[in-house]
Design a protein around this motif. Structure first.
Motif: not given
Length: 434
Positions: A34, A220, A238, A241, A243, A250, A334, A375, A382, A384, A386
């Motif tokens: 990242r 990423r 992405l 994500s 946070d 997105t 999430s 992922v 949290e 992410e 990608t």
């Protein structure tokens, strides 16, 4: 045990993580980049494997296999919550077929199809501008890790192995023509069709990652060996994500022109991109879909678009890009956000139900990790995910690369094939033979 060493100057983080991956000393691994930081996560303490039929969970010497219920995202969420991760982050990947349950397309997915893998690493190596931080390693492993990282900074860049990406045994142009007819008949508005290029040699995937990262500008990047698959790629965007404040993001990219062909050619291509009605419409409907998907899991009124139709360079191509954000609703988590946004609208179609059905019908062979996601999931929730594009893939059956293009009513087979060649140009020139 966590050890931080600020004396190690990391001039080439991609070389460092490539060396760690190539050492064959740390078992399965996931490398994830990242902005400003690379992580090498390895030697799983346990993990989760999800197929279309079964959920397999392993921790230490124990393993269980069971049928799962609900959606794939719910199954992974429940399984991960039950593992004694002790504050560790999970890393893994999701196949494109993960989406079939959301769009009533499970008839296209055989029972043993892999949907996703997550692993909890024993060792994490983090590299950034401050040096190197190692967690979970023994004293002997710590010494080896430092040696490999330091030696990698002095190692020459590997040489690429050329590959011809112009043959098309998959009949891509004919499939594009079929999609255009279906779009004009009103079956859907857009679909992303892809083509697979089989490679006639074994690929050194870590070395390819190092060489390719030097020539790409990804949002990423990743390198992994997990679940019987090796892959390396340079993700342009992405999928989703979430946070630590609950902000869902997105980044839809849609609309493409070549990049890296000289300043004059790049400027001309950019000017053409931002004024082409076909590309503008394609991008606008992608943003509209992404907005609706974020809004479905966000607090009412919190969803917004920023950087609308900015141009972002990603390796051998440049794209129209926008960012969509919203505040996650109190009754959502999430995994709900990921399920709403997966697969990326820019890798499936519009509306997604019709686009996903067309992908399964017209792309012919399973996509697997292509247009799925790598992922990361923190203990605090949290996440992410990608988008997996601009990548190389390898199993015991062989190696391949793959690229697609967005098909709309105004598409022509020749131009869409050319776009796949432009995108393959982010990876094909940097393949290293094993």
């Amino acid at each position: 045990m966590t050890v931080t060493d600020e004396r190690v100057r990391i001039l080439d983080p991609a070389a460092a993580v490539s060396a760690l991956a190539s050492a064959q000393r740390f078992g399965e691994y996931v490398v994830y980049e990242r902005p400003g930081q690379w992580v090498f996560a390895a030697d799983p303490l346990g993990g989760i494997e999800l197929t279309a039929e079964e959920l397999r969970v392993r921790w230490a010497d124990r393993s269980t296999t069971s049928r799962w219920t609900g959606t794939p995202a719910q199954a992974l969420d429940r399984a991960l919550a039950e593992l004694p991760t002790e504050g560790r982050t999970a890393y893994g990947w999701l196949a494109f077929e993960f989406c079939a349950w959301s769009f009533e397309a499970t008839a296209h997915v055989p029972a043993r199809t892999p949907l996703g893998f997550l692993m909890i690493p024993r060792i994490e190596v983090r590299l950034d501008g401050n040096g190197i931080e190692v967690t979970g390693a023994t004293a002997e492993e710590l010494e080896l890790i430092h040696q490999l990282v330091e030696q990698a900074q002095q190692t020459a860049m590997p040489d690429p192995f050329p590959v011809d990406i112009t043959p098309d045994p998959t009949g891509y142009r004919d499939r594009v023509a079929t999609a255009v007819r279906e779009i004009r008949d009103g079956r859907y508005q857009k679909v992303i069709l892809s083509r697979k290029v089989e490679l006639p040699f074994v690929v050194d995937v870590p070395a390819t990652y190092r060489l390719g990262r030097a020539h790409n500008t990804p949002a990423r990047s990743f390198l992994l060996r997990l679940g019987g698959l090796e892959a390396a790629g340079f993700s342009p965007e992405l999928v989703a994500s979430v946070d630590d404040t609950g902000m869902v993001t997105t980044e839809p990219l849609a609309g493409t022109r070549a990049f890296g062909r000289g300043d004059a050619a790049d400027r001309a291509a950019r000017a053409d991109l931002v004024t082409d009605p076909k590309e503008i419409v394609e991008h606008a409907i992608s943003v509209q879909t992404s907005f609706a998907e974020v809004a479905a899991v966000a607090e009412p009124g919190s969803t917004a678009v920023s950087d609308f139709m900015a141009v972002r360079e990603r390796g051998s191509v440049q794209h129209l890009a926008s960012t969509v954000r919203g505040r996650l609703a109190a009754d959502r988590n999430s995994w709900d956000a990921l399920e709403s946004l997966f697969p990326s609208v820019t890798a499936s179609g519009i509306p997604k139900r019709g686009g996903v059905d067309a992908v399964f019908r017209l792309d012919r062979d399973p996509r697997g990790l292509y247009s799925g996601a790598v992922v990361t999931v923190s203990p605090e929730g949290e996440l992410e995910a990608t988008l997996v594009l601009r990548a190389v893939y390898q199993t015991t059956d062989g190696a391949w690369i793959r690229a697609g293009a967005g098909i709309v009513a105004a598409s022509t087979p020749a131009r869409e094939f050319e776009e796949t060649c432009e995108k393959l140009g982010s990876v094909a020139p940097y393949l290293v033979a094993g």
